[in-house]
Design a protein around this motif. Structure first.
Motif, PDB file in Angstrom:
ATOM      1  N   SER A  25       0.815  -1.217   0.000  1.00 57.69           N
ATOM      2  CA  SER A  25       0.000   0.000   0.000  1.00 57.69           C
ATOM      3  C   SER A  25       0.848   1.267   0.000  1.00 57.69           C
ATOM      4  N   THR A  26       2.175   1.108   0.173  1.00 65.30           N
ATOM      5  CA  THR A  26       3.093   2.244   0.084  1.00 65.30           C
ATOM      6  C   THR A  26       4.268   1.857  -0.809  1.00 65.30           C
ATOM      7  N   VAL A  27       5.038   2.846  -1.202  1.00 67.92           N
ATOM      8  CA  VAL A  27       6.231   2.583  -2.006  1.00 67.92           C
ATOM      9  C   VAL A  27       7.157   1.635  -1.256  1.00 67.92           C
ATOM     10  N   ALA A  28       7.335   1.858   0.049  1.00 67.56           N
ATOM     11  CA  ALA A  28       8.196   0.985   0.855  1.00 67.56           C
ATOM     12  C   ALA A  28       7.690  -0.451   0.827  1.00 67.56           C
ATOM     13  N   ASP A  29       6.373  -0.629   0.979  1.00 66.91           N
ATOM     14  CA  ASP A  29       5.795  -1.979   0.956  1.00 66.91           C
ATOM     15  C   ASP A  29       6.079  -2.683  -0.360  1.00 66.91           C
ATOM     16  N   VAL A  30       5.889  -1.966  -1.454  1.00 67.08           N
ATOM     17  CA  VAL A  30       6.075  -2.559  -2.790  1.00 67.08           C
ATOM     18  C   VAL A  30       7.546  -2.919  -2.999  1.00 67.08           C
ATOM     19  N   LEU A  31       8.451  -2.004  -2.651  1.00 65.95           N
ATOM     20  CA  LEU A  31       9.870  -2.284  -2.837  1.00 65.95           C
ATOM     21  C   LEU A  31      10.340  -3.403  -1.916  1.00 65.95           C
ATOM     22  N   ASN A  32       9.807  -3.457  -0.708  1.00 62.04           N
ATOM     23  CA  ASN A  32      10.156  -4.563   0.195  1.00 62.04           C
ATOM     24  C   ASN A  32       9.612  -5.883  -0.317  1.00 62.04           C
ATOM     25  N   ALA A  33       8.412  -5.882  -0.915  1.00 65.24           N
ATOM     26  CA  ALA A  33       7.866  -7.103  -1.515  1.00 65.24           C
ATOM     27  C   ALA A  33       8.730  -7.540  -2.689  1.00 65.24           C
ATOM     28  N   LEU A  34       9.206  -6.583  -3.472  1.00 68.02           N
ATOM     29  CA  LEU A  34      10.125  -6.886  -4.569  1.00 68.02           C
ATOM     30  C   LEU A  34      11.399  -7.524  -4.025  1.00 68.02           C
ATOM     31  N   ALA A  35      11.962  -6.932  -2.969  1.00 69.66           N
ATOM     32  CA  ALA A  35      13.199  -7.453  -2.376  1.00 69.66           C
ATOM     33  C   ALA A  35      12.985  -8.828  -1.754  1.00 69.66           C
ATOM     34  N   LEU A  68       7.171  13.499  -3.270  1.00 71.31           N
ATOM     35  CA  LEU A  68       5.871  13.120  -2.718  1.00 71.31           C
ATOM     36  C   LEU A  68       6.098  12.833  -1.231  1.00 71.31           C
ATOM     37  N   ASP A  69       5.743  11.655  -0.772  1.00 74.42           N
ATOM     38  CA  ASP A  69       5.960  11.290   0.631  1.00 74.42           C
ATOM     39  C   ASP A  69       7.048  10.247   0.783  1.00 74.42           C
ATOM     40  N   GLY A  70       7.999  10.221  -0.162  1.00 67.89           N
ATOM     41  CA  GLY A  70       9.103   9.278  -0.089  1.00 67.89           C
ATOM     42  C   GLY A  70       8.614   7.846  -0.061  1.00 67.89           C
ATOM     43  N   LEU A  71       9.248   7.037   0.762  1.00 71.12           N
ATOM     44  CA  LEU A  71       8.869   5.628   0.854  1.00 71.12           C
ATOM     45  C   LEU A  71       7.473   5.446   1.426  1.00 71.12           C
ATOM     46  N   GLY A  72       6.947   6.459   2.091  1.00 71.14           N
ATOM     47  CA  GLY A  72       5.597   6.395   2.656  1.00 71.14           C
ATOM     48  C   GLY A  72       4.498   6.766   1.682  1.00 71.14           C
ATOM     49  N   THR A  73       4.845   7.077   0.446  1.00 70.55           N
ATOM     50  CA  THR A  73       3.859   7.442  -0.569  1.00 70.55           C
ATOM     51  C   THR A  73       2.883   6.290  -0.803  1.00 70.55           C
ATOM     52  N   SER A  74       1.606   6.603  -0.785  1.00 65.93           N
ATOM     53  CA  SER A  74       0.567   5.591  -1.013  1.00 65.93           C
ATOM     54  C   SER A  74       0.600   5.088  -2.442  1.00 65.93           C
TER      55      SER A  74
END
Length: 91
Positions: A25-35, A68-74
């Motif tokens: 649901s956030t950029v961090a979540d997506v990138l962590n799922a990728l990793a 935007l909101d960095g890694l917290g961007t929705s």
């Protein structure tokens, strides 16, 4: 599910895929799922403190996430993240 466009320099870490889906649901979540799905990408994307490496640019639908909101961007299911490593050097 959001999609992530993978630059050529990282494709060996994603089995040659140029685009993958990764949930979150956030950029961090997506990138962590990728990793998590492709562990070799983690050190290329994130610093030891968990922040985005300074030489990695991430765009959400053509907007730099740093403005935007960095890694917290929705992120929505229809969104696309683009990873662009910064280039340097040359003459």
């Amino acid at each position: 599910m959001p999609s992530v466009k993978i630059p050529p320099v990282l494709r060996s870490s994603t089995g040659g895929e140029s685009q993958v889906e990764a949930g979150g649901s956030t950029v961090a979540d997506v990138l962590n799922a990728l990793a998590e799905a492709h562990p070799a990408t983690k050190s290329q994307l994130f610093s030891e403190d968990g922040e985005l490496n300074r030489y990695v640019n991430v765009y959400l639908n053509d907007e730099d996430v740093r403005v935007l909101d960095g890694l917290g961007t929705s992120v929505n299911d229809s969104d696309t993240l683009v990873i662009l490593p910064a280039m340097a050097g040359g003459r």
